[in-house]
Design an enzyme around this catalytic site. Structure first.
Site, PDB file in Angstrom:
ATOM      1  N   LYS A 112       0.823  -1.216   0.000  1.00  0.00           N
ATOM      2  CA  LYS A 112       0.000   0.000   0.000  1.00  0.00           C
ATOM      3  C   LYS A 112       0.851   1.257   0.000  1.00  0.00           C
ATOM      4  O   LYS A 112       0.469   2.255  -0.592  1.00  0.00           O
ATOM      5  CB  LYS A 112      -0.963  -0.006   1.196  1.00  0.00           C
ATOM      6  CG  LYS A 112      -2.082  -1.021   1.040  1.00  0.00           C
ATOM      7  CD  LYS A 112      -3.198  -0.742   2.013  1.00  0.00           C
ATOM      8  CE  LYS A 112      -4.366  -1.684   1.820  1.00  0.00           C
ATOM      9  NZ  LYS A 112      -5.414  -1.472   2.831  1.00  0.00           N
ATOM     10  N   LYS A 198      -6.969 -11.833  -8.652  1.00  0.00           N
ATOM     11  CA  LYS A 198      -8.171 -12.106  -7.872  1.00  0.00           C
ATOM     12  C   LYS A 198      -9.234 -11.039  -8.071  1.00  0.00           C
ATOM     13  O   LYS A 198      -8.924  -9.896  -8.427  1.00  0.00           O
ATOM     14  CB  LYS A 198      -7.836 -12.351  -6.405  1.00  0.00           C
ATOM     15  CG  LYS A 198      -7.583 -11.173  -5.533  1.00  0.00           C
ATOM     16  CD  LYS A 198      -7.410 -11.687  -4.089  1.00  0.00           C
ATOM     17  CE  LYS A 198      -7.757 -10.611  -3.082  1.00  0.00           C
ATOM     18  NZ  LYS A 198      -7.659 -11.033  -1.701  1.00  0.00           N
ATOM     19  N   LYS A 201     -11.831  -4.940  -5.841  1.00  0.00           N
ATOM     20  CA  LYS A 201     -12.273  -3.585  -6.179  1.00  0.00           C
ATOM     21  C   LYS A 201     -11.108  -2.745  -6.647  1.00  0.00           C
ATOM     22  O   LYS A 201     -11.253  -1.921  -7.540  1.00  0.00           O
ATOM     23  CB  LYS A 201     -12.815  -2.880  -4.910  1.00  0.00           C
ATOM     24  CG  LYS A 201     -14.008  -3.513  -4.322  1.00  0.00           C
ATOM     25  CD  LYS A 201     -14.353  -2.897  -2.981  1.00  0.00           C
ATOM     26  CE  LYS A 201     -13.436  -3.359  -1.871  1.00  0.00           C
ATOM     27  NZ  LYS A 201     -14.070  -3.508  -0.558  1.00  0.00           N
TER      28      LYS A 201
HETATM   29  P1  AMP Z   1     -11.133  -6.720   0.719  1.00  0.00           P
HETATM   30  O1  AMP Z   1     -12.445  -6.251   0.238  1.00  0.00           O
HETATM   31  O2  AMP Z   1     -10.166  -7.008  -0.383  1.00  0.00           O
HETATM   32  O3  AMP Z   1     -10.565  -5.887   1.832  1.00  0.00           O
HETATM   33  O4  AMP Z   1     -11.391  -8.154   1.357  1.00  0.00           O
HETATM   34  C1  AMP Z   1     -12.201  -8.419   2.475  1.00  0.00           C
HETATM   35  C2  AMP Z   1     -12.135  -9.914   2.752  1.00  0.00           C
HETATM   36  O5  AMP Z   1     -12.706 -10.656   1.659  1.00  0.00           O
HETATM   37  C3  AMP Z   1     -10.696 -10.413   2.925  1.00  0.00           C
HETATM   38  O6  AMP Z   1     -10.596 -11.033   4.194  1.00  0.00           O
HETATM   39  C4  AMP Z   1     -10.463 -11.420   1.830  1.00  0.00           C
HETATM   40  O7  AMP Z   1      -9.982 -12.616   2.370  1.00  0.00           O
HETATM   41  C5  AMP Z   1     -11.825 -11.674   1.194  1.00  0.00           C
HETATM   42  N1  AMP Z   1     -11.717 -11.588  -0.281  1.00  0.00           N
HETATM   43  C6  AMP Z   1     -11.573 -10.450  -1.005  1.00  0.00           C
HETATM   44  N2  AMP Z   1     -11.496 -10.714  -2.340  1.00  0.00           N
HETATM   45  C7  AMP Z   1     -11.586 -12.071  -2.466  1.00  0.00           C
HETATM   46  C8  AMP Z   1     -11.588 -12.965  -3.585  1.00  0.00           C
HETATM   47  N3  AMP Z   1     -11.467 -12.533  -4.829  1.00  0.00           N
HETATM   48  N4  AMP Z   1     -11.710 -14.278  -3.331  1.00  0.00           N
HETATM   49  C9  AMP Z   1     -11.830 -14.716  -2.070  1.00  0.00           C
HETATM   50  N5  AMP Z   1     -11.863 -13.938  -0.984  1.00  0.00           N
HETATM   51  C10 AMP Z   1     -11.737 -12.619  -1.147  1.00  0.00           C
END
Ligand code: AMP
Ligand code: TRP
Length: 335
Positions: A112, A198, A201
């Site tokens: 970041k 993956k 957003k």
């Molecule tokens: P984030 O929105 O990236 O901060 O993610 C929030 C939670 O969702 C995290 O704990 C990730 O483990 C899970 N997560 C986010 N993106 C994915 C994805 N593409 N596949 C699986 N889990 C995800």
């Protein structure tokens, strides 16, 4: 007090909820509520560590609360971090038990801060550096036993465990609970536009499918999913096709999954019906949560309910903090 084990997890209010978060984390949070005493936080203090807009921050916080309720998180298990000041108070104490060297090695900070350094003014906040200490405070202020998170949070959990150990050693009492991770990311959903990354957003709009999108948009995004990139996969399923199958499984469409997988194994799978099945399965989930969400929008008292649940949950945090301050040789305010 219940003798169930305690689960705590948090999510940052940084925008839309997508099928990656849903299948990778939030769906599991919903299920854990049947077995554990669960607390789930919307961590707005964490969202300030990167450039943010105050109006958007508040909007996103409520938006996420409503979305979490729509997917099935019980309102009494939800809290907003900034309504529980003990998180930041414990964070200061924990700062004095966290190692500067260990914080410097956090990969999330490195990633970041590299992104911030490329930004207009190259500003990197001290809050971003300290982010994992606040996360440790989130966990310990409720004396949580388990923390359901993705593998990407492993390093942060380890830091929290080190802080707990150092604190307990210093005060000569096993007061803080050693939190255990509960890895939840058994389903890694990739971007349909680029299956090598993956679903997320931060990569931009085409790289995630919002859980609350209208049905046509979901269908369109799934129909345009990349299946074969032309690369030689050595007879293995291409990442794009694999992701579509993963999505079907995640949607619990096991019969369809088995039938289409049999077609694939026999070498006569057409991608159109696979995409159709995935699109319809996602639309079904999205429609259910959107209708729940619309119902919540008509209920004026939701915000009050969340403020009340945060106040209730805060009592536990206050209790911990009083003990932590007492054990640390600090003074306690009477209230
Ligand atoms: P984030 O929105 O990236 O901060 O993610 C929030 C939670 O969702 C995290 O704990 C990730 O483990 C899970 N997560 C986010 N993106 C994915 C994805 N593409 N596949 C699986 N889990 C995800
Ligand atoms: N850092 C976590 C994430 O990016 C969010 C988070 C903040 C968290 N505090 C937490 C997760 C406490 C678990 C426990 O996903």
């Amino acid at each position: 007090m219940s003798d169930k084990k305690r689960v705590l997890s948090c999510i940052q209010p940084t925008g839309d909820m997508h099928f990656g978060n849903y299948f990778g984390a939030v769906k599991n949070w919903v299920e854990l509520q049947a077995t554990y005493e669960c607390m789930y936080g919307v961590v707005d203090y964490h969202a300030m560590t990167m450039p943010f807009n105050p109006i958007k921050l508040r909007e996103n916080t409520w938006e996420l609360i409503f979305n979490l309720m729509a997917v099935g998180i019980e309102p009494q298990n939800l809290f907003i971090q900034s309504l529980v000041p003990e998180h930041t108070e414990l964070c200061w104490i924990f700062n004095c038990f966290a190692s500067y060297g260990q914080l410097s090695r956090m990969t999330q900070f490195k990633d970041k801060s590299a992104t911030s350094a490329e930004g207009e003014d190259g500003f990197i906040s001290a809050g971003l550096f300290d982010y994992p200490v606040l996360q440790a405070a989130d966990i310990c202020v409720y004396r949580a036993d388990y923390v359901p998170v993705g593998k990407d949070q492993e390093q942060h959990l380890e830091l929290a465990r080190n802080i707990v150990q150092r604190f307990n050693n210093q005060v000569g009492k096993e007061y803080l609970i050693m939190p255990e991770p509960l890895y939840t990311e058994f389903t890694k959903i990739t971007s349909t536009a680029d299956p090598s990354r993956k679903m997320s957003k931060s990569a931009g709009e085409k790289h995630y499918i919002s859980l609350f999108s209208d049905s046509d948009k979901i269908r369109k995004q799934v129909r345009s999913a990349v299946t074969d990139t032309g690369e030689n996969t050595g007879g293995e399923m291409s990442p794009g096709v694999k992701n579509l199958f993963e999505l079907l499984k995640a949607c619990e469409k096991i019969e369809t999954y088995t039938a289409l997988k049999a077609d694939y194994d026999a070498g006569n799978l057409k991608y159109a019906p696979l995409k159709e099945a995935v699109a319809e399965a996602l639309v079904e989930i999205s429609e259910a949560v959107r209708s729940k969400r619309a119902e919540l929008n008509t209920r004026k008292e939701v915000k009050e309910e969340i403020k009340a649940s945060s106040a209730q949950i805060r009592e536990r945090a206050q209790h911990t903090l009083r003990n932590v301050k007492e054990l640390s040789g600090l003074l306690n305010v009477k209230y």
